[in-house]
Scaffold this motif. Structure first.
Motif, short mmCIF file in Angstrom:
data_model
loop_
_atom_site.label_atom_id
_atom_site.label_comp_id
_atom_site.label_asym_id
_atom_site.label_seq_id
_atom_site.Cartn_x
_atom_site.Cartn_y
_atom_site.Cartn_z
N CYS A 83 1.02 -3.44 4.90
CA CYS A 83 2.15 -3.74 4.01
C CYS A 83 3.36 -2.84 4.27
O CYS A 83 4.31 -2.85 3.50
N CYS A 84 3.33 -2.06 5.33
CA CYS A 84 4.48 -1.22 5.64
C CYS A 84 4.71 -1.22 7.14
O CYS A 84 3.85 -1.61 7.92
N ARG B 94 1.88 -0.78 -5.79
CA ARG B 94 1.90 0.40 -4.91
C ARG B 94 1.13 0.14 -3.62
O ARG B 94 1.55 0.53 -2.55
N TRP B 95 -0.03 -0.51 -3.74
CA TRP B 95 -0.83 -0.79 -2.55
C TRP B 95 -0.10 -1.72 -1.58
O TRP B 95 -0.23 -1.59 -0.38
N ASN C 14 3.29 -2.29 -1.38
CA ASN C 14 4.69 -1.95 -1.11
C ASN C 14 5.63 -2.97 -1.76
O ASN C 14 6.60 -3.42 -1.16
N PRO D 231 6.70 2.93 3.17
CA PRO D 231 6.14 2.93 1.81
C PRO D 231 7.19 3.35 0.78
O PRO D 231 7.94 4.29 0.99
N CYS E 174 0.15 2.95 0.02
CA CYS E 174 0.52 1.70 0.67
C CYS E 174 -0.47 1.35 1.78
O CYS E 174 -0.81 2.19 2.62
#
Length: 75
Positions: free
Chosen positions: A45-46, A4-5, A7, A52, A41
């Protein structure tokens, strides 16, 4: 939570031990943030082209959700 962190950049792996015929020792190490920590996210990473994939969630709620999925009946 790493999934989740990041993505889905870092995905959870299957946890399985294959028998080798030799004695073996295993040790699990689990680190969880404070149950009230918001897991969302990371900005790195997004992007506009990769938004996300998961909504923000409290760490404790995420852990309970994963435990329920792992131990729920499939009937």
């Amino acid at each position: 939570m790493m999934e989740r962190w990041t993505n889905c950049l870092f995905r959870s792996t299957l946890h399985r031990v294959m028998p080798t015929g030799k004695e073996r020792y295993s040790m699990a190490l689990f680190l969880d943030p404070n149950p009230d920590c918001i897991v969302e996210c990371l900005k790195s990473c997004c992007s506009d082209s990769s938004p996300p994939r998961f909504p923000p969630i409290r760490s404790g709620d995420h852990l309970r959700e994963r435990i329920n999925v792992a131990y729920s009946s499939s009937s």
